[in-house]
Design a protein around this motif. Structure first.
Motif, PDB file in Angstrom:
ATOM      1  N   LEU A   1      -0.505  -2.990  -5.562  1.00  0.00           N
ATOM      2  CA  LEU A   1       0.045  -2.814  -4.219  1.00  0.00           C
ATOM      3  C   LEU A   1      -0.008  -4.147  -3.481  1.00  0.00           C
ATOM      4  CD1 LEU A   1       1.117  -0.676  -2.165  1.00  0.00           C
ATOM      5  CD2 LEU A   1      -1.210  -0.577  -1.260  1.00  0.00           C
ATOM      6  N   VAL A   2       1.112  -4.484  -2.848  1.00  0.00           N
ATOM      7  CA  VAL A   2       1.200  -5.640  -1.959  1.00  0.00           C
ATOM      8  C   VAL A   2       1.804  -5.140  -0.652  1.00  0.00           C
ATOM      9  CG1 VAL A   2       2.208  -7.916  -1.567  1.00  0.00           C
ATOM     10  CG2 VAL A   2       1.520  -7.236  -3.888  1.00  0.00           C
ATOM     11  N   HIS A   3       1.175  -5.460   0.462  1.00  0.00           N
ATOM     12  CA  HIS A   3       1.708  -4.950   1.724  1.00  0.00           C
ATOM     13  C   HIS A   3       1.647  -5.999   2.825  1.00  0.00           C
ATOM     14  CE1 HIS A   3      -2.188  -4.547   3.708  1.00  0.00           C
ATOM     15  NE2 HIS A   3      -2.650  -3.758   2.757  1.00  0.00           N
ATOM     16  N   SER A   4       2.440  -5.767   3.856  1.00  0.00           N
ATOM     17  CA  SER A   4       2.371  -6.521   5.103  1.00  0.00           C
ATOM     18  C   SER A   4       2.119  -5.515   6.218  1.00  0.00           C
ATOM     19  CB  SER A   4       3.664  -7.297   5.349  1.00  0.00           C
ATOM     20  OG  SER A   4       4.776  -6.418   5.341  1.00  0.00           O
ATOM     21  N   ARG A   5       1.905  -6.012   7.444  1.00  0.00           N
ATOM     22  CA  ARG A   5       1.573  -5.096   8.538  1.00  0.00           C
ATOM     23  C   ARG A   5       2.289  -5.488   9.823  1.00  0.00           C
ATOM     24  NH1 ARG A   5      -2.359  -8.483   7.856  1.00  0.00           N
ATOM     25  NH2 ARG A   5      -3.480  -7.218   6.360  1.00  0.00           N
ATOM     26  N   ASN A   6       2.564  -4.508  10.636  1.00  0.00           N
ATOM     27  CA  ASN A   6       3.033  -4.696  12.010  1.00  0.00           C
ATOM     28  C   ASN A   6       2.067  -3.985  12.948  1.00  0.00           C
ATOM     29  OD1 ASN A   6       5.299  -6.020  11.098  1.00  0.00           O
ATOM     30  ND2 ASN A   6       6.761  -4.490  11.840  1.00  0.00           N
ATOM     31  N   PHE A   7       1.981  -4.481  14.167  1.00  0.00           N
ATOM     32  CA  PHE A   7       1.187  -3.790  15.183  1.00  0.00           C
ATOM     33  C   PHE A   7       2.089  -3.003  16.133  1.00  0.00           C
ATOM     34  CE2 PHE A   7      -1.686  -7.021  13.620  1.00  0.00           C
ATOM     35  CZ  PHE A   7      -2.857  -6.303  13.472  1.00  0.00           C
ATOM     36  N   SER A   8       3.333  -2.807  15.730  1.00  0.00           N
ATOM     37  CA  SER A   8       4.222  -1.923  16.478  1.00  0.00           C
ATOM     38  C   SER A   8       5.194  -1.296  15.499  1.00  0.00           C
ATOM     39  CB  SER A   8       4.998  -2.698  17.557  1.00  0.00           C
ATOM     40  OG  SER A   8       6.172  -3.285  17.003  1.00  0.00           O
ATOM     41  N   ASP A   9       5.819  -0.201  15.914  1.00  0.00           N
ATOM     42  CA  ASP A   9       6.871   0.405  15.098  1.00  0.00           C
ATOM     43  C   ASP A   9       8.247   0.139  15.716  1.00  0.00           C
ATOM     44  OD1 ASP A   9       6.534   2.014  17.306  1.00  0.00           O
ATOM     45  OD2 ASP A   9       6.644   3.910  16.209  1.00  0.00           O
ATOM     46  N   PHE A  10       8.340  -0.966  16.439  1.00  0.00           N
ATOM     47  CA  PHE A  10       9.632  -1.396  16.964  1.00  0.00           C
ATOM     48  C   PHE A  10      10.355  -2.142  15.845  1.00  0.00           C
ATOM     49  CE2 PHE A  10      12.510  -4.295  19.191  1.00  0.00           C
ATOM     50  CZ  PHE A  10      13.157  -3.414  20.054  1.00  0.00           C
TER      51      PHE A  10
ATOM     52  N   VAL B   1       0.895 -11.561   3.996  1.00  0.00           N
ATOM     53  CA  VAL B   1       1.096 -10.562   2.958  1.00  0.00           C
ATOM     54  C   VAL B   1      -0.190 -10.482   2.146  1.00  0.00           C
ATOM     55  CG1 VAL B   1       2.497  -9.898   0.978  1.00  0.00           C
ATOM     56  CG2 VAL B   1       3.551 -11.046   2.908  1.00  0.00           C
ATOM     57  N   TYR B   2      -0.505  -9.277   1.701  1.00  0.00           N
ATOM     58  CA  TYR B   2      -1.879  -9.051   1.245  1.00  0.00           C
ATOM     59  C   TYR B   2      -1.885  -8.068   0.090  1.00  0.00           C
ATOM     60  CZ  TYR B   2      -6.916  -8.057   2.094  1.00  0.00           C
ATOM     61  OH  TYR B   2      -8.263  -7.911   2.004  1.00  0.00           O
ATOM     62  N   THR B   3      -2.636  -8.400  -0.949  1.00  0.00           N
ATOM     63  CA  THR B   3      -2.977  -7.372  -1.933  1.00  0.00           C
ATOM     64  C   THR B   3      -4.446  -7.027  -1.699  1.00  0.00           C
ATOM     65  OG1 THR B   3      -3.072  -6.763  -4.278  1.00  0.00           O
ATOM     66  CG2 THR B   3      -3.471  -9.094  -3.747  1.00  0.00           C
ATOM     67  N   PRO B   4      -4.739  -5.818  -1.225  1.00  0.00           N
ATOM     68  CA  PRO B   4      -6.111  -5.485  -0.812  1.00  0.00           C
ATOM     69  C   PRO B   4      -7.127  -5.703  -1.928  1.00  0.00           C
ATOM     70  CG  PRO B   4      -4.566  -3.771  -0.144  1.00  0.00           C
ATOM     71  CD  PRO B   4      -3.810  -4.685  -1.057  1.00  0.00           C
ATOM     72  N   ARG B   5      -6.749  -5.371  -3.143  1.00  0.00           N
ATOM     73  CA  ARG B   5      -7.561  -5.667  -4.328  1.00  0.00           C
ATOM     74  C   ARG B   5      -6.606  -5.890  -5.500  1.00  0.00           C
ATOM     75  NH1 ARG B   5     -13.113  -3.924  -3.896  1.00  0.00           N
ATOM     76  NH2 ARG B   5     -13.603  -4.157  -1.687  1.00  0.00           N
ATOM     77  N   TRP B   6      -6.883  -6.913  -6.298  1.00  0.00           N
ATOM     78  CA  TRP B   6      -6.150  -7.070  -7.552  1.00  0.00           C
ATOM     79  C   TRP B   6      -6.538  -5.944  -8.508  1.00  0.00           C
ATOM     80  CZ3 TRP B   6      -2.290 -10.158  -7.103  1.00  0.00           C
ATOM     81  CH2 TRP B   6      -2.368 -11.405  -6.498  1.00  0.00           C
ATOM     82  N   ALA B   7      -5.661  -5.668  -9.455  1.00  0.00           N
ATOM     83  CA  ALA B   7      -5.978  -4.685 -10.487  1.00  0.00           C
ATOM     84  C   ALA B   7      -6.579  -5.340 -11.714  1.00  0.00           C
ATOM     85  CB  ALA B   7      -4.709  -3.914 -10.883  1.00  0.00           C
ATOM     86  N   HIS B   8      -6.295  -6.636 -11.912  1.00  0.00           N
ATOM     87  CA  HIS B   8      -6.695  -7.306 -13.157  1.00  0.00           C
ATOM     88  C   HIS B   8      -7.960  -8.124 -13.040  1.00  0.00           C
ATOM     89  CE1 HIS B   8      -4.431 -10.368 -10.949  1.00  0.00           C
ATOM     90  NE2 HIS B   8      -5.170 -11.241 -11.593  1.00  0.00           N
ATOM     91  N   CYS B   9      -8.471  -8.336 -11.818  1.00  0.00           N
ATOM     92  CA  CYS B   9      -9.707  -9.102 -11.633  1.00  0.00           C
ATOM     93  C   CYS B   9     -10.366  -8.668 -10.333  1.00  0.00           C
ATOM     94  CB  CYS B   9      -9.425 -10.606 -11.630  1.00  0.00           C
ATOM     95  SG  CYS B   9      -8.486 -11.187 -10.189  1.00  0.00           S
ATOM     96  N   ASP B  10     -11.633  -9.034 -10.183  1.00  0.00           N
ATOM     97  CA  ASP B  10     -12.413  -8.584  -9.032  1.00  0.00           C
ATOM     98  C   ASP B  10     -12.218  -9.523  -7.846  1.00  0.00           C
ATOM     99  OD1 ASP B  10     -13.417  -6.397 -10.355  1.00  0.00           O
ATOM    100  OD2 ASP B  10     -15.213  -7.421 -11.058  1.00  0.00           O
TER     101      ASP B  10
END
Length: 855
Positions: A234-243, A185-194
């Motif tokens: 934003l916090v997201h996860s990823r799949n490499f399929s849409d199954f 799980v990943y936050t691509p960039r924080w909003a409150h710090c660099d």
């Protein structure tokens, strides 16, 4: 064991992918013929959903190892057998987690963990197994910052370290190896710090739980980042399929082969934002690209890109802070700040035509950027007994890991190479591989080649790859200046690609006639790459790039992959080549200068030195020391409809002026000053540089007020020891008013500076109505001369001890300052409410605390 739905899905995806697999299809079909029906179905699932470049990078048997191990788990491990099929294939079976190098590893990790789970009788308790596996991970890996290339889980295991993305990939691998569904799980960039951050979620007993990778806690849904994630946009996860199953999560959208799922509401307060895009006549625009961007590290970073629907709208569940939103379609664009805290809907008009210049204002435009506020979404309470158990187990894990990594280094072998001893130490579990290359013969360029690599390369580079690079470069040794030869011919590293033996592969790939033509004119090589190497964005994962070998094997590669291929092929042909450090454009050396292929003579790129290009920009500031690239400023060049940040990392102002050599074009400067509460006072300026023009622009940082410096963060209570050895809760020490907690490292220069500043203002500190509390490791610290003088001059100071030294880190994280730096100074009010903090030595921090206390 496999459903018809999954088998049909795999067949369909594989059939759709076949036109792009022609160069490897025969090998695939031969491999399928040796598989069982279930293995073949899952292998087709892999080849039909994977990033296309993977098919050209890794052998069939590598993927088959994941399939066979996954099927074995499905049959023999109870918790894996009971999983929904979509959870199994996406989060147990799947070989790729993010952008890591792929190698056979699942069986290895299983062997490391199986007896541990059996001995502790954890095979029937997945949640407890997860906690135990995290302790195992901490015994084998810890955090260390490094470059953006993601090492494989096996490399993390051998080296004992990795950045957060590598730690989380390592832990997900460990969990999947025993059949526990896990994802990064990943936050691509924080909003409150660099910064950004990655952690792990696990599926247990019908739901997802989170935890920090290699950062064990005694309970799930707890981590140091819990408070930080409550401020995420934003916090997201990823799949490499849409199954997916019937209860699929909110899909943010698809980028290439990757589907992103929105997990923000688990961690932060959110709002569903709607952005409507209209043209200049007020009509809804369908299929406009809307980019949600976070101002972080001095640049607008896109964290989600969505296409508008029939109504011209996109929707995103996001945290309660500010996005910079940019919409574009048909050569037109529009942008504005959108506040998740104050808005549910925003409208963007595509009023600016990129082909015209009437939208370029060439003035500084101020921007106020607000970060989400801290909120206790996941408090993760633990008992004192659990805290103590964690402390003891973590100390044992750290000791075990450090001893294991030290054992790889052999002094007697390294002593023969005194100048390479440090890189051999860094190599850790890859010590023997690096040593094997060094020992082969007395060629002095072996050492030069090793010193040309990055620190991370020592962890996983193969001796065969280094040998390939050395043999390839030796053919033209002496033909070029030594510095050019070492950097741009001998060194196998071009960008952040996986290192492969590309010299011998490329040399055998092209005919002698082709190679001779390319040597005579490298422009023909670039023309060949542009013609012969295709790119299918829908089958790409842009976070990774193909190696030169993979690119030629599949005849596929994204823009970065093709640039790397050009540089690699040039080096193989004896032509010095590189990717420009600032622009990442490919360049070859003509004997007098570096030139970008495909451009006319004279359009050579900048390498941060004036006079090499067709225009220049002179930036003027009052105090050059405040201007840090990727922190307080950046510059980006318009490429199509997007600004692309130029990479001037490490560049410093010489006094109050800096001159940049740039191509003609449209540029955007961004300046920002981040406040302790996470908000930013920013400004941006868009301007155009003409051919031969020399522009001067003055820049200034917008300073914050005293109120901008203050926060209201509830601190976790902790215990310290008084002079009599009694344990004292911090809440008791700080009760009844204001206090200053000073966590000190006596004798260290930053602490010495702070103590000297305190003594210089001793009269003010003796008069202030606040408790001044020093916290040091033990009574021996009191023998430090500077500390003793401070206590003499400021007798109101109370001294307490923290023997374990573990208290500063959680306090620093709670106050959003650097947890690795001492001294840590924290101003509190009403007990344990932190209102200001500073870590390390910052000029003026002591005076600022006095001002805060005197309010």
């Amino acid at each position: 064991m496999l459903s018809n739905r999954l088998i049909e899905y795999a067949e369909k995806k594989y059939a759709e992918r076949l036109p792009y697999l022609e160069t490897v299809r025969a090998g695939l079909e031969e491999g399928f013929s040796r598989c069982t029906p279930e293995e073949a179905a899952l292998m087709r699932f892999f080849y039909g959903t994977m990033p296309l470049r993977d098919a050209g990078e890794y052998d069939f048997r590598v993927f088959l190892s994941f399939v066979r191990h996954g099927l074995w788990l499905r049959e023999h491990v109870a918790w894996c057998a009971a999983l929904p099929e979509d959870i199994f294939v996406n989060h147990v079976l799947y070989y790729r987690i993010n952008s890591e190098d792929i190698s056979e590893n699942r069986a290895f990790f299983y062997e490391q963990l199986k007896d541990r789970l059996t001995g502790k009788e954890l095979w029937k308790s997945p949640r407890q197994a997860v906690i135990e596996i995290n302790y195992w991970c901490a015994e084998h890996a810890t955090y260390q910052a490094s470059d953006m290339r993601t090492a494989s889980p096996m490399t993390v295991y051998r080296s004992g370290k990795g950045r957060c993305g590598e730690e989380s990939t390592f832990m997900v691998t460990a969990l999947r190896s025993v059949g526990i569904p896990a994802r990064q799980v990943y936050t691509p960039r924080w909003a409150h710090c660099d910064d950004n951050h990655a952690w792990v979620e696990v599926w247990a007993e019908g739901r997802w739980y989170f935890l920090g990778a290699c950062e064990p806690e005694e309970v799930l849904n707890k981590g140091w980042f819990s408070h930080a994630s409550s401020r995420a946009l934003l916090v997201h996860s990823r799949n490499f399929s849409d199954f997916t199953g019937e209860e699929a999560e909110e899909c943010i959208g698809r980028e290439g082969v990757t589907w992103f799922y929105n997990n923000t509401s688990v961690y932060a307060r959110t709002r569903r934002l709607t952005v409507a895009v209209k043209d200049r006549e007020g009509k809804a625009v369908k299929d406009a690209l809307v980019s949600f961007e976070i101002l972080n590290m001095g640049e607008y970073c896109s964290v989600a890109s969505l296409s508008t629907d029939e109504k011209g709208e996109v929707h995103l569940t996001a945290g309660l802070g500010d996005f910079h939103v940019r919409a574009q379609a048909g050569g037109y664009f529009g942008e504005q700040l959108v506040s998740g805290a104050r808005q549910e809907r925003a409208e963007i008009v595509l009023a600016a035509a990129v082909a015209q210049d009437n939208w370029i204002r060439d003035v500084w435009e101020p921007k106020e950027i607000t970060a989400p506020e801290d909120y206790p979404m996941n408090p993760g309470a633990v008992t004192p007994e659990q805290k103590q158990r964690k402390r003891l187990r973590l100390a044992a894990a750290n000791k075990m890991r450090e001893e294991r990594i030290r054992s790889f280094y052999r002094e007697e072998a390294a002593a023969r190479y005194p100048e390479e001893k440090e890189l051999l130490r860094i190599a850790a579990g890859n010590f023997d591989e690096v040593l094997r290359f060094l020992e082969k013969d007395g060629n002095p360029h072996r050492k030069a080649l090793l010193h040309s690599l990055s620190a991370k390369d020592y962890l996983d580079v193969r001796a065969a790859v280094l040998e390939d690079a050395l043999c390839g470069a030796e053919k033209v040794r002496g033909a070029w200046p030594e510095e050019i030869y070492r950097e741009y011919l001998l060194c196998p590293r071009i960008y952040y690609e996986e290192l492969t033996a590309y010299h011998s592969f490329i040399d055998g790939y092209f005919t002698e006639a082709e190679k001779e033509a390319f040597r005579e004119d490298p422009e023909k090589l670039w023309a060949y790459i542009e013609k012969e190497i295709s790119y299918e964005p829908a089958l790409d994962y842009r976070t990774i790039c193909a190696t030169p070998v993979g690119c030629l094997t599949l005849k596929q590669g994204n823009e970065t992959s093709r640039k790397i291929l050009f540089a690699a092929a040039c080096r193989t042909l004896g032509i010095p080549a590189r990717l420009n450090r600032v622009t990442a454009e490919p360049e070859y050396y003509t004997g007098t200068q570096f030139r970008t292929p495909g451009k006319s003579v004279g359009q050579e790129k900048a390498d941060a030195a004036p006079g090499n290009t067709d225009a220049s920009l002179v930036l003027q500031v009052e105090d050059g020391s405040k201007w840090i690239y990727y922190q307080t400023w950046t510059i980006g060049k318009l490429d199509g409809l997007q600004f692309v940040t130029l990479d001037y990392e490490g560049l410093r102002f010489g006094g109050n002026c800096l001159e940049l050599s740039l191509e003609p074009g449209i540029y955007r400067l961004i300046t920002t000053s981040r406040m302790p509460n996470g908000n930013q006072h920013a400004a941006e300026r868009t301007f155009q540089l003409a051919d031969g023009e020399r522009r001067e622009i003055s820049m200034s940082l917008r300073e914050g007020s005293l109120e901008d410096m203050l926060v209201n963060n509830e601190l976790p209570d902790f215990e310290v020891t008084d002079a009599d050895g009694k344990r004292c809760p911090a809440a008791r020490l700080t009760a009844g008013g204001s206090a200053v907690l000073c966590f000190l490292e006596e004798g260290a220069e930053p602490t010495e500076h702070v103590l000297n500043e305190l003594m210089q203002q001793a009269g003010d500190w003796n008069a202030v109505e606040a408790k001044l509390i020093f916290i040091v490791r033990d009574a021996e610290a009191l023998a430090n001369a500077t500390l003793a003088r401070t206590l003499e001059k400021i007798p109101c100071v109370s001294v307490y001890f923290d023997p374990e030294g573990e208290t500063p880190e959680p306090i620093a994280r709670r106050m959003y300052v650097d947890p690795e730096k001492l001294p840590l100074l924290v101003v509190t009010k009403h007990g344990m409410t932190g209102i200001y903090a500073s870590s390390g030595y910052n000029v003026g921090s002591v005076d600022l605390m006095l001002k805060i206390l005197s309010r």
